[in-house]
Write a protein that holds these residues in place. Structure first.
Motif, PDB file in Angstrom:
ATOM      1  N   ILE A 104       0.847  -1.203   0.000  1.00  0.00           N
ATOM      2  CA  ILE A 104       0.000   0.000   0.000  1.00  0.00           C
ATOM      3  C   ILE A 104       0.880   1.249   0.000  1.00  0.00           C
ATOM      4  CG2 ILE A 104      -1.787   1.252   1.296  1.00  0.00           C
ATOM      5  CD1 ILE A 104      -2.639  -1.504   2.402  1.00  0.00           C
ATOM      6  N   PRO A 105       0.947   1.975  -1.149  1.00  0.00           N
ATOM      7  CA  PRO A 105       1.865   3.106  -1.262  1.00  0.00           C
ATOM      8  C   PRO A 105       1.581   4.239  -0.261  1.00  0.00           C
ATOM      9  CG  PRO A 105       0.857   2.589  -3.399  1.00  0.00           C
ATOM     10  CD  PRO A 105       0.182   1.732  -2.388  1.00  0.00           C
ATOM     11  N   ALA A 106       0.323   4.406   0.145  1.00  0.00           N
ATOM     12  CA  ALA A 106       0.002   5.479   1.106  1.00  0.00           C
ATOM     13  C   ALA A 106       0.744   5.281   2.422  1.00  0.00           C
ATOM     14  CB  ALA A 106      -1.499   5.536   1.351  1.00  0.00           C
ATOM     15  N   ARG A 107       1.078   4.022   2.720  1.00  0.00           N
ATOM     16  CA  ARG A 107       1.918   3.763   3.892  1.00  0.00           C
ATOM     17  C   ARG A 107       3.356   3.959   3.452  1.00  0.00           C
ATOM     18  NH1 ARG A 107      -0.477  -2.197   5.422  1.00  0.00           N
ATOM     19  NH2 ARG A 107      -2.599  -1.487   5.886  1.00  0.00           N
ATOM     20  N   HIS A 108       3.996   4.974   3.974  1.00  0.00           N
ATOM     21  CA  HIS A 108       5.381   5.212   3.579  1.00  0.00           C
ATOM     22  C   HIS A 108       6.284   4.335   4.446  1.00  0.00           C
ATOM     23  CE1 HIS A 108       4.667   8.634   0.791  1.00  0.00           C
ATOM     24  NE2 HIS A 108       3.500   8.544   1.392  1.00  0.00           N
ATOM     25  N   ALA A 109       6.268   3.049   4.089  1.00  0.00           N
ATOM     26  CA  ALA A 109       6.888   2.034   4.937  1.00  0.00           C
ATOM     27  C   ALA A 109       8.385   2.289   5.149  1.00  0.00           C
ATOM     28  CB  ALA A 109       6.663   0.660   4.330  1.00  0.00           C
ATOM     29  N   ALA A 110       9.055   2.766   4.125  1.00  0.00           N
ATOM     30  CA  ALA A 110      10.506   2.970   4.233  1.00  0.00           C
ATOM     31  C   ALA A 110      10.850   4.124   5.169  1.00  0.00           C
ATOM     32  CB  ALA A 110      11.092   3.229   2.848  1.00  0.00           C
TER      33      ALA A 110
END
Ligand SMILES: [Zn+2]
Ligand SMILES: [Zn+2]
Ligand SMILES: [Zn+2]
Length: 505
Positions: free
Chosen positions: A25-31
């Motif tokens: 999910i790109p909205a979660r800026h996991a990095a």
């Protein structure tokens, strides 16, 4: 009688770095997870006193992936730097509950803090992400209420209890109704959850307040502060992204990968961060001395002993001014300006060759040391006298902004000489030079900036970013300004450069 309780809650970080997993999910800026946590930590360190920090679960995006433990450990290490009691509520993405608790040195159950009972629950999630509160946990709650009736209870869990969230995904605990009845019976003051990324404002039901902390991993990167004082419950959302400021936000001081003192800044990532965190315009202002000299010569202060060294490096073709200018000029836009951070050389001139002076948007001048003497060895009054002489000299050489005024004193473990606030403000006014508010290894005194405003000196905001986690963090700067200027006057007092190169003005 319990005193006032101050909590800071961080939810749904969904960090991925070492884990062999790609967040879908790109909205979660996991990095960004670790950096976001660091930003919260640095903001919290400046904010009001905290009794505890609570990590509300889903610290990583896939706790079952190989390498996820490293990511959890990195988050734990970052959180520990706050030096505040830390509680952890495991989430459905965190992998084995016992591991996340162990890494943070916490256990579920009662934590007695400041006269309150903070009760954390590790609700077990089934593979379909459903979870129910176990009878044993509800029993523990009843016991805590009975054992210490004078210590109000705050319940903390990953899944929301109330309100019921519509949709296919099972956000709420499946036995939320039963849990609410138990909370009412135990006299729980406040129930805090996470997991539902938009977050939910506090709502009372039968005397129990229910709130849901928004996800840190999604813009505008929110966390919450919770205060309990007697019967009063306050839940305040705070975004890392700057909003609601009455003037365009400009960062006048950003370093690049050309700085020898740079951490992980680079223009592409820095510009992305500036946008993500609400800054409208930025200026890259590299250390001019570092562009001319080798690290050894720069850090050795060669330019303070030997003014000809810049010219020699240029003649030998060793300086980096050309590449810096070329690379940065490509980035120039309505959002990006270019400057240089200059100092005094051995002759009391700027660390900038004549032929390199044009076409910068502005020059930022810094007194990083007192030439010819070791600052540490001086008496306070001698250091103050020399500082004033250096400042008079550099301000008279055509600067636009004086960088981090008085920081040199803090760096050498002295107090800034407050008696110089007025004369430095007058000096800046006389030369039309702005004063920079800068918190990079610095703690500026609002009283100096008050004097600046009294003399019509404009104020520039600079993060002095050497690391990406600093980019866009102008929140302490705005906090300082709020102490000395009204919001509506802000556009009038801020130094603003519309991007006209100096040679054309
Ligand atoms: Zn979750
Ligand atoms: Zn630097
Ligand atoms: Zn700097």
């Amino acid at each position: 009688m319990p005193r006032r309780l101050e909590l800071l809650l961080i939810a749904d970080v969904h960090y991925v770095r070492e884990a062999e997993h790609v967040c879908p999910i790109p909205a979660r800026h996991a990095a960004l997870g670790l950096e976001l946590l660091r930003r919260v930590r640095l903001r919290a360190a400046r904010g009001p006193r905290l009794d505890a920090v609570v990590l509300m679960g889903d610290l990583v995006d896939n706790g079952d992936a190989a390498g996820a433990e490293c990511d959890l450990a990195a988050l734990a290490e970052e959180t520990a730097k706050l030096g505040v009691t830390t509680l952890v509520v495991p989430g459905n993405h965190d992998g084995p509950t016992e591991r996340v608790l162990r890494l943070f040195g916490d256990a579920p159950g009662v934590h007695r803090v400041a006269g309150y009972q903070l009760i954390t629950f590790a609700d077990a999630y089934a593979p379909d992400d459903r979870a129910a509160r176990l009878p044993a946990d509800l029993h523990l709650l009843a016991e805590a209420a009975a054992d210490r009736p004078d210590e109000p209870i705050v319940a903390l869990q990953h899944s929301p209890i109330h309100p019921s969230i519509a949709g296919e995904y099972p956000y709420n605990l499946t036995n939320a109704g039963e849990v609410m009845a138990a909370y009412r019976q135990a006299g729980v003051r406040l129930s805090l959850s996470a997991h539902y990324h938009p977050g939910l404002a506090p709502q009372p039901v039968d005397g129990v307040w229910y709130a849901t902390c928004p996800a840190l991993c999604e813009a505008p990167w929110r966390f919450i502060r919770v205060s309990l004082d007697g019967d009063a419950v306050t839940v305040r959302e705070e975004p890392l992204r700057l909003t609601g400021v009455s003037a365009p936000l400009v960062d006048h001081h950003m370093h690049t990968h050309y700085a020898y003192c740079a951490d992980d800044v680079n223009p592409t990532a820095s510009l992305q961060r500036a946008e993500q965190f609400g800054v409208d315009r930025v200026y890259f202002t590299e250390h001019a001395g570092q562009l001319y000299l080798s690290p050894e010569d720069y850090w050795g202060g060669l330019f303070r002993r030997d003014a000809a060294c810049l010219r020699r490096e240029r003649a030998a073709g060793r300086d980096r001014m050309g590449p810096y200018r070329a690379e940065m000029t490509e980035l120039r836009s309505p959002r990006v300006g270019l400057g240089l951070e200059v100092e005094l050389d051995a002759d009391g001139e700027l660390t900038l060759l004549e032929e390199d002076r044009d076409d910068w948007d502005f020059l930022l001048g810094a007194v990083h040391s007192l030439r010819g003497v070791s600052n540490e060895g001086l008496t306070a009054s001698e250091a103050a006298r020399r500082f004033m002489a250096e400042t008079e000299r550099i301000v008279g050489l055509g600067l636009d902004v004086l960088a981090h005024p008085f920081r040199i004193f803090r760096r050498s473990g002295r107090e800034a000489p407050a008696e110089l606030y007025e004369p430095v403000a007058q000096l800046l006014a006389a030369h039309g030079v702005a004063a920079e508010v800068n918190y990079h290894t610095n703690e500026p005194d609002p009283r100096f900036f008050e004097r600046c405003l009294a003399h019509g000196v404009r104020i520039a905001l600079g993060t002095d970013s050497h690391g990406l986690w600093e980019v866009g963090e102008l929140s302490p700067h705005l906090e300082l300004l709020r102490q000395i200027v009204s919001d509506e006057d802000l556009p009038r007092v801020l130094y603003w450069n519309a991007g006209t190169p100096r040679s054309q003005t």
